[in-house]
Design an enzyme around this catalytic site. Structure first.
Site, mmCIF file in Angstrom:
data_model
loop_
_atom_site.group_PDB
_atom_site.id
_atom_site.type_symbol
_atom_site.label_atom_id
_atom_site.label_comp_id
_atom_site.label_asym_id
_atom_site.label_seq_id
_atom_site.Cartn_x
_atom_site.Cartn_y
_atom_site.Cartn_z
ATOM 1 N N THR A 132 0.749 -1.208 -0.073
ATOM 2 C CA THR A 132 -0.033 -0.154 0.107
ATOM 3 C C THR A 132 0.828 1.250 0.059
ATOM 4 O O THR A 132 0.716 2.007 -0.876
ATOM 5 C CB THR A 132 -0.998 -0.093 1.271
ATOM 6 O OG1 THR A 132 -1.869 -1.068 1.448
ATOM 7 C CG2 THR A 132 -1.786 1.391 1.130
ATOM 8 N N THR B 6 3.936 1.395 -0.831
ATOM 9 C CA THR B 6 4.627 1.473 -2.097
ATOM 10 C C THR B 6 3.852 2.188 -3.484
ATOM 11 O O THR B 6 4.229 2.993 -4.262
ATOM 12 C CB THR B 6 5.002 0.233 -2.775
ATOM 13 O OG1 THR B 6 6.176 -0.577 -1.877
ATOM 14 C CG2 THR B 6 5.635 -0.041 -4.288
ATOM 15 N N GLY C 104 10.488 -0.519 2.500
ATOM 16 C CA GLY C 104 11.334 -1.590 2.993
ATOM 17 C C GLY C 104 11.416 -2.058 4.217
ATOM 18 O O GLY C 104 11.427 -3.120 4.843
ATOM 19 N N ARG D 72 10.777 -5.404 6.182
ATOM 20 C CA ARG D 72 11.748 -6.388 7.120
ATOM 21 C C ARG D 72 11.094 -6.525 8.531
ATOM 22 O O ARG D 72 11.412 -7.498 9.307
ATOM 23 C CB ARG D 72 12.881 -5.209 7.423
ATOM 24 C CG ARG D 72 13.769 -5.242 6.351
ATOM 25 C CD ARG D 72 15.010 -4.614 6.723
ATOM 26 N NE ARG D 72 14.952 -3.191 7.099
ATOM 27 C CZ ARG D 72 14.976 -2.055 6.230
ATOM 28 N NH1 ARG D 72 15.013 -2.496 4.822
ATOM 29 N NH2 ARG D 72 14.771 -0.905 6.365
ATOM 30 N N THR E 66 7.625 -10.128 0.145
ATOM 31 C CA THR E 66 7.268 -10.990 -0.702
ATOM 32 C C THR E 66 7.744 -11.029 -2.315
ATOM 33 O O THR E 66 8.213 -9.903 -2.480
ATOM 34 C CB THR E 66 5.534 -11.257 -0.927
ATOM 35 O OG1 THR E 66 5.275 -9.811 -1.488
ATOM 36 C CG2 THR E 66 5.290 -11.189 0.561
ATOM 37 N N ASP F 293 7.632 -3.441 -6.317
ATOM 38 C CA ASP F 293 8.372 -2.246 -5.977
ATOM 39 C C ASP F 293 9.413 -1.682 -7.096
ATOM 40 O O ASP F 293 9.758 -0.573 -7.312
ATOM 41 C CB ASP F 293 9.311 -2.619 -4.660
ATOM 42 C CG ASP F 293 10.172 -1.316 -4.133
ATOM 43 O OD1 ASP F 293 9.611 -0.495 -3.563
ATOM 44 O OD2 ASP F 293 11.402 -1.701 -4.257
ATOM 45 N N ASP G 22 9.361 1.755 -9.321
ATOM 46 C CA ASP G 22 10.799 2.452 -9.113
ATOM 47 C C ASP G 22 10.832 3.184 -10.621
ATOM 48 O O ASP G 22 11.173 4.177 -10.899
ATOM 49 C CB ASP G 22 11.911 1.621 -8.905
ATOM 50 C CG ASP G 22 12.026 1.477 -7.144
ATOM 51 O OD1 ASP G 22 11.265 2.233 -6.638
ATOM 52 O OD2 ASP G 22 12.799 0.733 -6.724
#
Length: 204
Positions: free
Chosen positions: A30, A32, A70, A74, A80, A87, A91
Site C-alpha cells: 500500500t 509503495t 522496505g 523487514r 514477498t 517495488d 521505481d
C-alpha cells in the site's frame, strides 16, 4: 554506490517507522503504491509547469516512502516476491515520470535543450541499467554496483531541479550532464560485471 555506505544508517531511522505502520495494519505494498502515485503526479504536474522547487520537494517526500516500505517488509520478516516485483516496477515508473517531466520543462518553458537531451539520456540509460541487473539475475548471473545507481539518479536530478528553481543558472543542465555521463559509465560497469559473472559461473 551510496547504498553501500548509507543503508545501515538509513535503516536505523526507518525501521521504527516501518514497525509502527505495520502495527497499524498498513501493508508495505500500500505504501509503495501511494508513494509511486504521489511522486508521479507531483512530477508531471509541477515540474513541466516550472514549479521546480515545490515539485522537487514534494517528489522527494514521496520518493522517501520507498525507504519506508522496505522497513515495513523487514518488520514482517521479509518481503514477498510480488512485493519485490511491484517495488521495482514502481521505481521504474517514478524514474520515467521524473526525468520525462524534467526533459519536458527543459525543452519548453525552461529553454535549456541541452538539459532536456541529458534528461532523456538519464531516463533511457537508467532504465537500461536496471534492466541489465534484472536480466542478469534472471539467468543466474550478477550485475551489482556501479558509479550511479537509482539513489544517485534521484538525488542529482531532484537537487538540480531544486537549485535551478531557486534561480541558479544552468544548475539543472550541469546536474543532468553529470548524471548522464555517470549513467553511461554505470551501464558499462554493469555489462562488465555480467561478463565477469558469466566467466565465473561454469567454475562455480
Amino acid at each position: 554506490m551510496l547504498n553501500m555506505f548509507a543503508r545501515g544508517h538509513v535503516n536505523r531511522l526507518t525501521d521504527p517507522v516501518g514497525r509502527r505502520l505495520v502495527g497499524l495494519g498498513i501493508g508495505p505494498d500500500t505504501v509503495t503504491v501511494l508513494g509511486t502515485v504521489g511522486a508521479i503526479v507531483c512530477s508531471v504536474v509541477f515540474l513541466p509547469a516550472g514549479w521546480l522547487v515545490l515539485g522537487a520537494v514534494l517528489v522527494t517526500l514521496f520518493v522517501l516512502t520507498d525507504l519506508i516500505d522496505g522497513a515495513m517488509a523487514r518488520a514482517l520478516g521479509g518481503g514477498t516476491r510480488f512485493g519485490a516485483v511491484l517495488d521495482s516496477t514502481c521505481d521504474r515508473m517514478v524514474d520515467g515520470a521524473l526525468f520525462g517531466a524534467l526533459a519536458w520543462w527543459a525543452m519548453t518553458g525552461g529553454a535549456e535543450p541541452v538539459a532536456g537531451a541529458a534528461a532523456l539520456v538519464c531516463l533511457v540509460g537508467g532504465q537500461i541499467v536496471s534492466y541489465v541487473k534484472a536480466r542478469a539475475e534472471s539467468v543466474g548471473l550478477t550485475a551489482e554496483g556501479g558509479f550511479v545507481e537509482r539513489a544517485e539518479r534521484l538525488i542529482l536530478g531532484l537537487l538540480g531541479a531544486f537549485v535551478s528553481g531557486l534561480g541558479v543558472p544552468y544548475a539543472l543542465t550541469v546536474a543532468l550532464l553529470v548524471l548522464a555521463a555517470g549513467t553511461v559509465v554505470t551501464l558499462g560497469q554493469r555489462i562488465m560485471a555480467v561478463r565477469r559473472s558469466a566467466r565465473e559461473a561454469p567454475r562455480v
